[in-house]
Design a protein around this motif. Structure first.
Motif, short mmCIF file in Angstrom:
data_model
loop_
_atom_site.label_atom_id
_atom_site.label_comp_id
_atom_site.label_asym_id
_atom_site.label_seq_id
_atom_site.Cartn_x
_atom_site.Cartn_y
_atom_site.Cartn_z
N CYS A 287 0.84 -1.19 0.00
CA CYS A 287 0.00 0.00 0.00
C CYS A 287 0.88 1.25 0.00
O CYS A 287 1.85 1.35 0.75
CB CYS A 287 -0.92 0.00 1.21
N GLY A 288 0.54 2.18 -0.88
CA GLY A 288 1.29 3.42 -0.96
C GLY A 288 2.45 3.37 -1.93
O GLY A 288 3.08 4.40 -2.18
N SER A 289 2.76 2.21 -2.48
CA SER A 289 3.87 2.12 -3.42
C SER A 289 3.37 2.37 -4.84
O SER A 289 2.17 2.31 -5.12
CB SER A 289 4.53 0.74 -3.34
N VAL A 290 4.31 2.62 -5.73
CA VAL A 290 3.95 2.81 -7.13
C VAL A 290 3.57 1.46 -7.73
O VAL A 290 3.89 0.39 -7.19
CB VAL A 290 5.12 3.42 -7.93
N LEU A 291 2.86 1.49 -8.84
CA LEU A 291 2.47 0.26 -9.50
C LEU A 291 3.71 -0.45 -10.05
O LEU A 291 4.64 0.17 -10.55
CB LEU A 291 1.50 0.55 -10.64
N GLY A 292 3.72 -1.77 -9.92
CA GLY A 292 4.83 -2.57 -10.41
C GLY A 292 4.34 -3.91 -10.92
O GLY A 292 3.14 -4.22 -10.87
N SER A 293 5.26 -4.70 -11.39
CA SER A 293 4.96 -6.04 -11.90
C SER A 293 5.79 -7.05 -11.11
O SER A 293 6.88 -7.45 -11.55
CB SER A 293 5.27 -6.15 -13.40
N PRO A 294 5.34 -7.43 -9.92
CA PRO A 294 6.15 -8.32 -9.07
C PRO A 294 6.45 -9.65 -9.76
O PRO A 294 5.63 -10.17 -10.52
CB PRO A 294 5.29 -8.51 -7.82
N ALA A 295 7.63 -10.17 -9.47
CA ALA A 295 8.04 -11.44 -10.07
C ALA A 295 7.16 -12.57 -9.56
O ALA A 295 6.74 -12.58 -8.40
CB ALA A 295 9.50 -11.71 -9.75
N ARG A 296 6.90 -13.52 -10.43
CA ARG A 296 6.14 -14.71 -10.06
C ARG A 296 6.90 -15.94 -10.54
O ARG A 296 7.64 -15.89 -11.52
CB ARG A 296 4.74 -14.69 -10.68
N MET A 297 6.73 -17.05 -9.80
CA MET A 297 7.39 -18.30 -10.15
C MET A 297 6.38 -19.21 -10.85
O MET A 297 5.42 -19.67 -10.22
CB MET A 297 7.94 -18.98 -8.90
#
Length: 314
Positions: A287-297
């Motif tokens: 919450c409060g962070s910029v949008l991103g594309s977190p890594a997934r396995m």
């Protein structure tokens, strides 16, 4: 209200392969408020907190603070506090506990030995003994790191405690705020996300019986993220739920693709192809962070090998 957890849930982000990595967990009771960096932003002496961080670095030991569920008013100095240490590697899983009136004693532990699965100094320094009670259920509730941990984690911890579940503690940080409520179960070290009380009770019953409940499981902390995903994939493919039946014996490759070898205690072997992908569309990792594309396995393939295909070290 939109939160990182609602975005992750609505986008059906996978849980497997997202657990924090630690062979050994060291837990120190510290009631009262916690800051985002709890070891140095709580009622624990910040000088001690920095020394503990330095002592644990590179040893495979992860340190967290714990407190009982409930209100966290400033209650002054704690006369005695619980200390737990758990090693989570299959074949040498253990959970020890101790009480201490002097948390600085923890600095006298051999962190490298603890990380390798040797509890000797925990016994000699803190007079620790094997834990004989119920497994530990550690619920992340640190709202200073992410509001979801407080909004979702604290009610879960309270519900579990008031319903009579033993071994419930609030914990400072387990990673993966967007999967709140997050939970770590010791001694085996399996982490869970989007946890609900009934599912936690099932997971704890599984621990008592030496089983792993894979529903909602993020992975076993003893392994790096590709190994976490690979082990869970083998469990799904084989229906093997005995906690210590499987071991990640080898990981070849580098991001974004790995070949992970998983071994069964009966001699069977599997080669699991794991690819690192990006979670799309973009979403906040907290919450409060910029949008991103977190890594997934993403598990691409699970192949059983002939038993002579790899020499598994003893």
């Amino acid at each position: 209200m939109s939160t990182c957890t609602t975005a992750s849930r609505d986008l059906d982000e996978p849980l497997a392969g997202t657990a924090a990595t630690a062979r050994t967990w060291l837990l120190i009771e510290q009631p009262g408020p916690w800051g985002a960096k709890a070891l140095t932003e709580s009622h624990l002496d910040p000088v001690l907190g920095r020394a503990l961080e330095a002592a644990a670095e590179g040893t495979g030991v992860r340190i967290a603070l714990i407190r009982r569920p409930g209100r966290h008013a400033d209650c002054g100095t704690l006369a005695e506090r619980h200390v737990y240490v758990a090693h989570t590697t299959p074949g040498n899983v253990w959970l020890h506990s101790a009480m201490t009136s002097d948390p600085e004693q923890v600095l006298n532990l051999d962190f490298a030995a603890l990380g390798m699965g040797d509890p000797h100094t925990f016994e000699t320094v803190l007079q620790g003994r094997p834990h004989t009670g119920d497994p530990l259920a550690l619920v992340c509730t640190n709202g200073k790191r992410d509001r979801c941990c407080a909004l979702l984690g604290r009610p879960l911890a309270a519900e579990l405690a008031t319903s009579g579940v033993e071994g419930v503690w609030e914990v400072t940080h387990l990673g993966g705020h967007r999967f709140s409520p997050t939970l770590l179960v010791l001694p085996y070290g399996y982490a869970y996300g989007r946890a609900e009380a009934h599912a936690v009770k099932e997971a704890l019953q599984g621990v008592r019986e030496g089983r792993v409940v894979t529903e909602g499981c993020r992975g076993r902390s003893a392994w790096e993220r590709p190994g976490q995903a690979a082990e869970l994939a083998v469990r799904k493919a084989t229906g093997e739920y005995a906690a210590d039946a499987l071991t990640v014996v080898r990981t070849d490759g580098t991001a974004p693709r790995w070949e992970v070898t998983v071994a069964h205690t009966d001699g069977r072997l599997w080669r699991v192809s794991v690819a690192q992908g990006a979670s799309l569309p973009p979403r906040p990792e907290s919450c409060g962070s910029v949008l991103g594309s977190p890594a997934r396995m993403d598990v691409v393939a699970v192949r059983e090998l002939a038993r002579t295909a790899l020499a598994v070290p003893c």
